[in-house]
Write a protein that holds these residues in place. Structure first.
Motif, mmCIF file in Angstrom:
data_model
loop_
_atom_site.group_PDB
_atom_site.id
_atom_site.type_symbol
_atom_site.label_atom_id
_atom_site.label_comp_id
_atom_site.label_asym_id
_atom_site.label_seq_id
_atom_site.Cartn_x
_atom_site.Cartn_y
_atom_site.Cartn_z
ATOM 1 N N GLN A 59 0.776 -1.342 0.124
ATOM 2 C CA GLN A 59 0.004 0.318 0.145
ATOM 3 C C GLN A 59 0.797 1.073 -0.034
ATOM 4 O O GLN A 59 0.452 2.042 -0.570
ATOM 5 C CB GLN A 59 -0.839 0.063 1.169
ATOM 6 N N THR A 60 2.012 1.255 0.532
ATOM 7 C CA THR A 60 2.849 2.427 0.800
ATOM 8 C C THR A 60 3.435 2.689 -0.637
ATOM 9 O O THR A 60 3.784 3.908 -0.943
ATOM 10 C CB THR A 60 4.094 2.198 1.773
ATOM 11 N N GLN A 61 3.890 1.739 -1.258
ATOM 12 C CA GLN A 61 4.413 1.568 -2.570
ATOM 13 C C GLN A 61 3.464 2.378 -3.649
ATOM 14 O O GLN A 61 3.972 3.045 -4.620
ATOM 15 C CB GLN A 61 5.106 0.407 -3.150
ATOM 16 N N GLU A 62 1.996 1.872 -3.299
ATOM 17 C CA GLU A 62 1.331 2.386 -4.229
ATOM 18 C C GLU A 62 0.869 3.771 -4.073
ATOM 19 O O GLU A 62 0.100 4.328 -5.042
ATOM 20 C CB GLU A 62 -0.158 1.684 -4.139
ATOM 21 N N GLN A 63 0.926 4.304 -2.940
ATOM 22 C CA GLN A 63 0.842 5.716 -2.693
ATOM 23 C C GLN A 63 1.438 6.755 -3.626
ATOM 24 O O GLN A 63 2.833 6.371 -4.018
ATOM 25 C CB GLN A 63 0.855 6.041 -1.317
ATOM 26 N N GLY A 64 1.039 7.822 -4.156
ATOM 27 C CA GLY A 64 1.747 8.548 -4.801
ATOM 28 C C GLY A 64 1.012 8.782 -6.218
ATOM 29 O O GLY A 64 -0.108 9.130 -6.142
ATOM 30 N N LEU A 65 1.720 8.472 -7.380
ATOM 31 C CA LEU A 65 1.089 8.865 -8.748
ATOM 32 C C LEU A 65 -0.045 7.846 -8.747
ATOM 33 O O LEU A 65 -1.211 8.151 -9.573
ATOM 34 C CB LEU A 65 2.066 8.526 -9.841
ATOM 35 N N GLU A 66 -0.271 6.527 -8.160
ATOM 36 C CA GLU A 66 -1.227 5.452 -8.410
ATOM 37 C C GLU A 66 -2.536 6.189 -7.437
ATOM 38 O O GLU A 66 -3.687 5.851 -8.068
ATOM 39 C CB GLU A 66 -1.002 4.145 -7.762
ATOM 40 N N SER A 67 -2.448 7.297 -6.492
ATOM 41 C CA SER A 67 -3.447 7.531 -5.974
ATOM 42 C C SER A 67 -4.136 8.631 -6.753
ATOM 43 O O SER A 67 -5.223 9.151 -6.169
ATOM 44 C CB SER A 67 -3.073 7.956 -4.570
ATOM 45 N N LEU A 68 -3.695 9.218 -7.691
ATOM 46 C CA LEU A 68 -4.165 10.430 -8.532
ATOM 47 C C LEU A 68 -5.331 9.973 -9.549
ATOM 48 O O LEU A 68 -5.277 8.642 -10.133
ATOM 49 C CB LEU A 68 -3.073 11.279 -9.224
ATOM 50 N N ARG A 69 -6.012 10.858 -9.868
ATOM 51 C CA ARG A 69 -6.943 10.643 -10.863
ATOM 52 C C ARG A 69 -6.356 10.508 -12.246
ATOM 53 O O ARG A 69 -5.119 11.072 -12.532
ATOM 54 C CB ARG A 69 -8.273 11.553 -10.790
ATOM 55 N N GLN A 70 -7.298 9.931 -13.160
ATOM 56 C CA GLN A 70 -6.688 9.820 -14.528
ATOM 57 C C GLN A 70 -6.387 11.348 -15.116
ATOM 58 O O GLN A 70 -5.354 11.624 -15.829
ATOM 59 C CB GLN A 70 -7.456 8.994 -15.435
ATOM 60 N N SER A 71 -7.197 12.141 -15.047
ATOM 61 C CA SER A 71 -7.277 13.503 -15.496
ATOM 62 C C SER A 71 -5.982 14.194 -14.906
ATOM 63 O O SER A 71 -5.218 15.113 -15.594
ATOM 64 C CB SER A 71 -8.437 14.192 -15.036
ATOM 65 N N ASP A 72 -5.647 13.966 -13.532
ATOM 66 C CA ASP A 72 -4.414 14.647 -12.797
ATOM 67 C C ASP A 72 -3.377 13.984 -13.373
ATOM 68 O O ASP A 72 -2.340 14.917 -13.779
ATOM 69 C CB ASP A 72 -4.619 14.117 -11.496
ATOM 70 N N LEU A 73 -3.299 12.846 -13.787
ATOM 71 C CA LEU A 73 -2.014 12.135 -14.243
ATOM 72 C C LEU A 73 -1.618 12.638 -15.780
ATOM 73 O O LEU A 73 -0.635 13.093 -16.192
ATOM 74 C CB LEU A 73 -2.250 10.672 -14.534
ATOM 75 N N VAL A 74 -2.792 12.892 -16.504
ATOM 76 C CA VAL A 74 -2.773 13.418 -17.896
ATOM 77 C C VAL A 74 -1.982 14.795 -17.910
ATOM 78 O O VAL A 74 -1.451 15.331 -18.732
ATOM 79 C CB VAL A 74 -4.289 13.363 -18.561
ATOM 80 N N GLY A 75 -2.789 15.733 -16.673
ATOM 81 C CA GLY A 75 -2.219 17.057 -16.621
ATOM 82 C C GLY A 75 -0.555 16.983 -16.228
ATOM 83 O O GLY A 75 0.045 17.805 -16.804
ATOM 84 N N ILE A 76 -0.216 16.073 -15.412
ATOM 85 C CA ILE A 76 0.865 16.062 -14.957
ATOM 86 C C ILE A 76 1.911 15.677 -16.234
ATOM 87 O O ILE A 76 3.076 16.467 -16.455
ATOM 88 C CB ILE A 76 1.280 15.221 -13.916
ATOM 89 N N LEU A 77 1.472 14.785 -16.997
ATOM 90 C CA LEU A 77 2.198 14.311 -18.285
ATOM 91 C C LEU A 77 2.159 15.505 -19.267
ATOM 92 O O LEU A 77 3.212 15.706 -19.868
ATOM 93 C CB LEU A 77 1.569 13.191 -18.892
ATOM 94 N N ASP A 78 0.961 16.143 -19.362
ATOM 95 C CA ASP A 78 1.123 17.254 -20.453
ATOM 96 C C ASP A 78 2.093 18.320 -19.826
ATOM 97 O O ASP A 78 2.905 19.174 -20.664
ATOM 98 C CB ASP A 78 -0.160 17.971 -20.594
ATOM 99 N N ASN A 79 2.218 18.853 -18.419
ATOM 100 C CA ASN A 79 3.051 19.649 -17.994
ATOM 101 C C ASN A 79 4.670 19.482 -18.374
ATOM 102 O O ASN A 79 5.352 20.212 -18.640
ATOM 103 C CB ASN A 79 2.913 19.984 -16.408
ATOM 104 N N VAL A 80 4.925 18.134 -18.015
ATOM 105 C CA VAL A 80 6.167 17.600 -18.274
ATOM 106 C C VAL A 80 6.586 17.812 -19.835
ATOM 107 O O VAL A 80 7.536 17.986 -20.269
ATOM 108 C CB VAL A 80 6.150 16.161 -17.629
ATOM 109 N N THR A 81 5.578 17.498 -20.680
ATOM 110 C CA THR A 81 5.930 17.478 -21.983
ATOM 111 C C THR A 81 6.192 18.843 -22.573
ATOM 112 O O THR A 81 7.189 19.039 -23.205
ATOM 113 C CB THR A 81 4.868 16.725 -22.978
ATOM 114 N N GLN A 82 5.384 19.877 -22.163
ATOM 115 C CA GLN A 82 5.587 21.195 -22.538
ATOM 116 C C GLN A 82 6.580 21.678 -21.855
ATOM 117 O O GLN A 82 7.493 22.535 -22.579
ATOM 118 C CB GLN A 82 4.303 21.808 -22.181
#
Length: 260
Positions: A59-82
Protein backbone atom coordinates in the motif's frame (compact mmCIF):
# COMPACT_ATOMS: atom_id res chain seq x y z
CA UNK A 1 36.48 -74.73 38.70
CA UNK A 2 35.47 -76.78 35.74
CA UNK A 3 32.44 -75.92 33.72
CA UNK A 4 29.39 -77.95 34.39
CA UNK A 5 28.33 -80.00 31.43
CA UNK A 6 25.29 -78.72 29.50
CA UNK A 7 25.54 -75.05 30.70
CA UNK A 8 26.80 -72.28 28.38
CA UNK A 9 26.89 -68.56 29.23
CA UNK A 10 26.02 -65.99 26.52
CA UNK A 11 28.86 -63.65 25.69
CA UNK A 12 28.38 -60.06 26.96
CA UNK A 13 27.17 -57.59 24.29
CA UNK A 14 28.94 -54.24 24.34
CA UNK A 15 27.57 -51.20 22.43
CA UNK A 16 30.00 -49.55 20.08
CA UNK A 17 31.19 -46.14 21.19
CA UNK A 18 29.00 -43.28 19.79
CA UNK A 19 30.33 -41.64 16.69
CA UNK A 20 30.11 -37.92 15.84
CA UNK A 21 27.23 -38.51 13.40
CA UNK A 22 25.27 -40.39 16.06
CA UNK A 23 25.76 -37.57 18.56
CA UNK A 24 24.52 -34.94 16.07
CA UNK A 25 21.45 -37.05 15.22
CA UNK A 26 20.58 -37.35 18.91
CA UNK A 27 21.06 -33.60 19.41
CA UNK A 28 18.83 -32.83 16.39
CA UNK A 29 16.15 -35.14 17.73
CA UNK A 30 16.19 -33.35 21.08
CA UNK A 31 16.09 -29.90 19.44
CA UNK A 32 13.31 -30.81 16.99
CA UNK A 33 10.25 -28.58 17.78
CA UNK A 34 7.31 -30.40 19.24
CA UNK A 35 3.91 -29.90 17.66
CA UNK A 36 2.36 -28.34 20.74
CA UNK A 37 -0.56 -25.91 20.87
CA UNK A 38 1.76 -23.01 21.81
CA UNK A 39 4.07 -23.68 18.86
CA UNK A 40 1.12 -23.88 16.46
CA UNK A 41 -0.28 -20.58 17.74
CA UNK A 42 3.13 -18.89 17.40
CA UNK A 43 3.47 -20.08 13.81
CA UNK A 44 0.01 -18.77 12.91
CA UNK A 45 0.80 -15.43 14.56
CA UNK A 46 4.02 -15.15 12.55
CA UNK A 47 2.15 -15.84 9.30
CA UNK A 48 -0.51 -13.21 10.06
CA UNK A 49 2.14 -10.65 11.01
CA UNK A 50 4.11 -11.31 7.81
CA UNK A 51 0.98 -10.92 5.69
CA UNK A 52 0.13 -7.61 7.41
CA UNK A 53 3.66 -6.23 6.85
CA UNK A 54 3.62 -7.22 3.17
CA UNK A 55 0.22 -5.59 2.69
CA UNK A 56 1.38 -2.35 4.33
CA UNK A 57 4.52 -2.20 2.19
CA UNK A 58 2.48 -2.73 -0.96
CA UNK A 59 0.00 0.00 0.00
CA UNK A 60 2.86 2.39 0.79
CA UNK A 61 4.45 1.74 -2.59
CA UNK A 62 1.15 2.33 -4.36
CA UNK A 63 0.67 5.76 -2.75
CA UNK A 64 1.79 8.64 -4.96
CA UNK A 65 0.99 8.74 -8.65
CA UNK A 66 -1.24 5.64 -8.35
CA UNK A 67 -3.54 7.56 -6.00
CA UNK A 68 -4.17 10.37 -8.49
CA UNK A 69 -7.09 10.49 -10.89
CA UNK A 70 -6.56 9.85 -14.59
CA UNK A 71 -7.20 13.52 -15.40
CA UNK A 72 -4.52 14.56 -12.89
CA UNK A 73 -2.01 12.13 -14.40
CA UNK A 74 -2.78 13.44 -17.89
CA UNK A 75 -2.27 17.01 -16.67
CA UNK A 76 1.08 16.15 -15.08
CA UNK A 77 2.22 14.40 -18.25
CA UNK A 78 1.21 17.39 -20.37
CA UNK A 79 3.09 19.75 -18.07
CA UNK A 80 6.24 17.64 -18.25
CA UNK A 81 6.00 17.40 -22.06
CA UNK A 82 5.51 21.15 -22.45
CA UNK A 83 8.38 21.91 -20.08
CA UNK A 84 10.65 19.58 -22.00
CA UNK A 85 9.71 21.20 -25.33
CA UNK A 86 10.37 24.67 -23.90
CA UNK A 87 13.74 23.64 -22.53
CA UNK A 88 14.70 22.03 -25.85
CA UNK A 89 13.87 25.27 -27.68
CA UNK A 90 15.91 27.33 -25.24
CA UNK A 91 18.82 24.90 -25.52
CA UNK A 92 18.82 25.18 -29.33
CA UNK A 93 18.72 28.98 -29.14
CA UNK A 94 21.63 29.07 -26.69
CA UNK A 95 23.61 26.64 -28.85
CA UNK A 96 23.05 28.87 -31.89
CA UNK A 97 24.20 31.94 -29.94
CA UNK A 98 27.27 30.12 -28.70
CA UNK A 99 28.21 29.07 -32.24
CA UNK A 100 27.90 32.65 -33.47
CA UNK A 101 30.05 33.97 -30.64
CA UNK A 102 32.68 31.31 -31.24
CA UNK A 103 32.82 32.32 -34.91
CA UNK A 104 33.70 35.88 -33.83
CA UNK A 105 30.63 37.75 -35.07
CA UNK A 106 30.60 41.17 -33.35
CA UNK A 107 26.99 41.81 -34.42
CA UNK A 108 25.95 38.52 -32.84
CA UNK A 109 27.85 39.39 -29.67
CA UNK A 110 26.13 42.78 -29.43
CA UNK A 111 22.72 41.25 -30.09
CA UNK A 112 23.34 38.57 -27.46
CA UNK A 113 24.41 41.21 -24.94
CA UNK A 114 21.26 43.24 -25.55
CA UNK A 115 19.03 40.18 -25.25
CA UNK A 116 20.79 39.26 -22.02
CA UNK A 117 20.30 42.78 -20.67
CA UNK A 118 16.59 42.71 -21.55
CA UNK A 119 16.19 39.31 -19.90
CA UNK A 120 17.89 40.53 -16.73
CA UNK A 121 15.68 43.63 -16.75
CA UNK A 122 12.55 41.45 -16.87
CA UNK A 123 13.80 39.20 -14.08
CA UNK A 124 14.88 42.17 -11.94
CA UNK A 125 11.55 43.91 -12.53
CA UNK A 126 13.12 47.05 -14.02
CA UNK A 127 11.54 46.53 -17.46
CA UNK A 128 7.90 45.90 -18.47
CA UNK A 129 7.09 42.39 -19.64
CA UNK A 130 4.69 41.06 -22.21
CA UNK A 131 3.66 37.57 -23.27
CA UNK A 132 1.23 34.71 -22.68
CA UNK A 133 0.21 33.85 -19.16
CA UNK A 134 -2.58 33.67 -16.62
CA UNK A 135 -4.51 35.98 -14.34
CA UNK A 136 -5.63 34.60 -10.99
CA UNK A 137 -8.19 36.53 -8.95
CA UNK A 138 -9.10 35.69 -5.35
CA UNK A 139 -12.35 36.94 -3.80
CA UNK A 140 -11.95 36.84 -0.01
CA UNK A 141 -15.07 38.25 1.68
CA UNK A 142 -14.15 36.69 5.02
CA UNK A 143 -10.60 38.12 5.03
CA UNK A 144 -9.15 34.66 5.63
CA UNK A 145 -6.47 34.79 2.95
CA UNK A 146 -3.19 35.88 4.54
CA UNK A 147 0.23 36.96 3.33
CA UNK A 148 1.68 33.41 3.59
CA UNK A 149 -1.14 32.14 1.33
CA UNK A 150 -0.24 34.68 -1.39
CA UNK A 151 3.42 33.77 -0.95
CA UNK A 152 2.51 30.10 -1.52
CA UNK A 153 0.65 31.12 -4.68
CA UNK A 154 3.75 32.97 -5.90
CA UNK A 155 5.98 29.97 -5.22
CA UNK A 156 3.64 27.66 -7.13
CA UNK A 157 3.66 30.08 -10.08
CA UNK A 158 7.46 30.17 -10.04
CA UNK A 159 7.63 26.37 -9.84
CA UNK A 160 5.37 26.24 -12.90
CA UNK A 161 7.74 28.50 -14.87
CA UNK A 162 6.42 32.02 -14.32
CA UNK A 163 8.98 34.52 -15.64
CA UNK A 164 7.35 37.78 -14.51
CA UNK A 165 4.70 38.28 -11.82
CA UNK A 166 2.64 41.24 -10.66
CA UNK A 167 0.34 41.14 -7.62
CA UNK A 168 -2.05 44.04 -7.53
CA UNK A 169 0.00 47.13 -8.35
CA UNK A 170 3.30 45.60 -7.14
CA UNK A 171 5.94 43.97 -9.32
CA UNK A 172 7.23 40.83 -7.63
CA UNK A 173 10.97 40.08 -7.61
CA UNK A 174 13.33 38.03 -5.44
CA UNK A 175 13.36 40.63 -2.63
CA UNK A 176 9.59 41.22 -2.51
CA UNK A 177 8.06 41.03 0.98
CA UNK A 178 4.55 39.92 2.00
CA UNK A 179 3.06 41.29 5.23
CA UNK A 180 -0.26 40.92 7.02
CA UNK A 181 -1.65 44.37 7.82
CA UNK A 182 -4.84 44.31 9.87
CA UNK A 183 -7.51 42.70 7.70
CA UNK A 184 -5.45 43.11 4.52
CA UNK A 185 -2.12 42.30 2.91
CA UNK A 186 0.81 44.50 1.92
CA UNK A 187 3.33 43.65 -0.80
CA UNK A 188 6.55 45.65 -0.51
CA UNK A 189 4.65 48.13 1.65
CA UNK A 190 1.82 48.56 -0.90
CA UNK A 191 -1.65 47.75 0.42
CA UNK A 192 -3.57 45.33 -1.80
CA UNK A 193 -7.26 45.79 -2.52
CA UNK A 194 -9.73 43.00 -3.21
CA UNK A 195 -10.08 41.00 -5.27
CA UNK A 196 -6.43 39.99 -5.07
CA UNK A 197 -5.09 39.78 -8.61
CA UNK A 198 -1.99 37.83 -9.61
CA UNK A 199 -0.74 38.27 -13.16
CA UNK A 200 1.97 35.88 -14.34
CA UNK A 201 3.71 35.60 -17.72
CA UNK A 202 4.87 32.16 -18.78
CA UNK A 203 3.45 28.96 -20.21
CA UNK A 204 -0.26 29.53 -19.61
CA UNK A 205 -1.53 25.90 -19.67
CA UNK A 206 1.26 24.75 -17.35
CA UNK A 207 0.64 27.52 -14.80
CA UNK A 208 -3.14 27.09 -14.95
CA UNK A 209 -2.79 23.36 -14.29
CA UNK A 210 -0.38 24.04 -11.42
CA UNK A 211 -2.91 26.32 -9.74
CA UNK A 212 -5.54 23.57 -9.77
CA UNK A 213 -3.55 20.49 -8.70
CA UNK A 214 -4.93 18.54 -5.71
CA UNK A 215 -3.72 20.17 -2.51
CA UNK A 216 -2.58 23.27 -4.41
CA UNK A 217 -3.31 26.94 -3.95
CA UNK A 218 -6.85 26.84 -5.39
CA UNK A 219 -7.88 24.07 -3.02
CA UNK A 220 -6.26 25.94 -0.11
CA UNK A 221 -8.08 29.16 -0.95
CA UNK A 222 -11.43 27.38 -1.27
CA UNK A 223 -10.84 25.81 2.13
CA UNK A 224 -10.60 29.33 3.58
CA UNK A 225 -13.98 30.28 2.13
CA UNK A 226 -12.49 32.37 -0.70
CA UNK A 227 -13.14 31.99 -4.43
CA UNK A 228 -10.22 31.62 -6.88
CA UNK A 229 -10.55 32.10 -10.65
CA UNK A 230 -7.84 31.45 -13.22
CA UNK A 231 -7.97 32.89 -16.75
CA UNK A 232 -5.49 32.08 -19.50
CA UNK A 233 -4.48 34.71 -22.03
CA UNK A 234 -2.25 34.65 -25.13
CA UNK A 235 -1.07 38.21 -24.49
CA UNK A 236 -0.63 39.82 -21.08
CA UNK A 237 1.32 42.91 -20.09
CA UNK A 238 3.01 43.66 -16.78
CA UNK A 239 3.81 47.35 -16.37
CA UNK A 240 4.65 47.64 -12.67
CA UNK A 241 8.36 48.23 -12.15
CA UNK A 242 10.84 47.82 -9.35
CA UNK A 243 13.56 50.33 -8.54
CA UNK A 244 16.97 48.76 -8.85
CA UNK A 245 18.62 48.86 -5.45
CA UNK A 246 22.31 48.72 -4.71
CA UNK A 247 23.09 45.65 -2.60
CA UNK A 248 24.48 46.49 0.82
CA UNK A 249 26.54 43.35 1.38
CA UNK A 250 26.72 41.22 -1.77
CA UNK A 251 29.50 42.02 -4.22
CA UNK A 252 30.29 40.38 -7.57
CA UNK A 253 33.18 37.99 -7.68
CA UNK A 254 36.05 39.51 -9.73
CA UNK A 255 36.64 37.79 -13.04
CA UNK A 256 39.97 35.97 -12.87
CA UNK A 257 42.54 37.23 -15.39
CA UNK A 258 44.31 34.63 -17.51
CA UNK A 259 47.84 33.97 -16.39
CA UNK A 260 50.49 35.16 -18.77
Amino acid sequence: MSEQPGRHEAPAVTEPPPTADTAWRRLAAVARPKATRANTFAALLALVLGFAIATQVRQTQEQGLESLRQSDLVGILDNVTQSQARLDTEARALQSTRDQLVNGSSAAALSAARERLDALGVLAGTLPARGPGITMTIEDPGHKVTAPVLLDALEELRDAGAEAVQIGPARVVASTSFTDAGDGIEVDGTRLTQPYTLTAIGDAPTMAAAMDIPGGISETVRGLGATPRVTQSPDLRIDALQTLREPRYARPVPTPTPSS
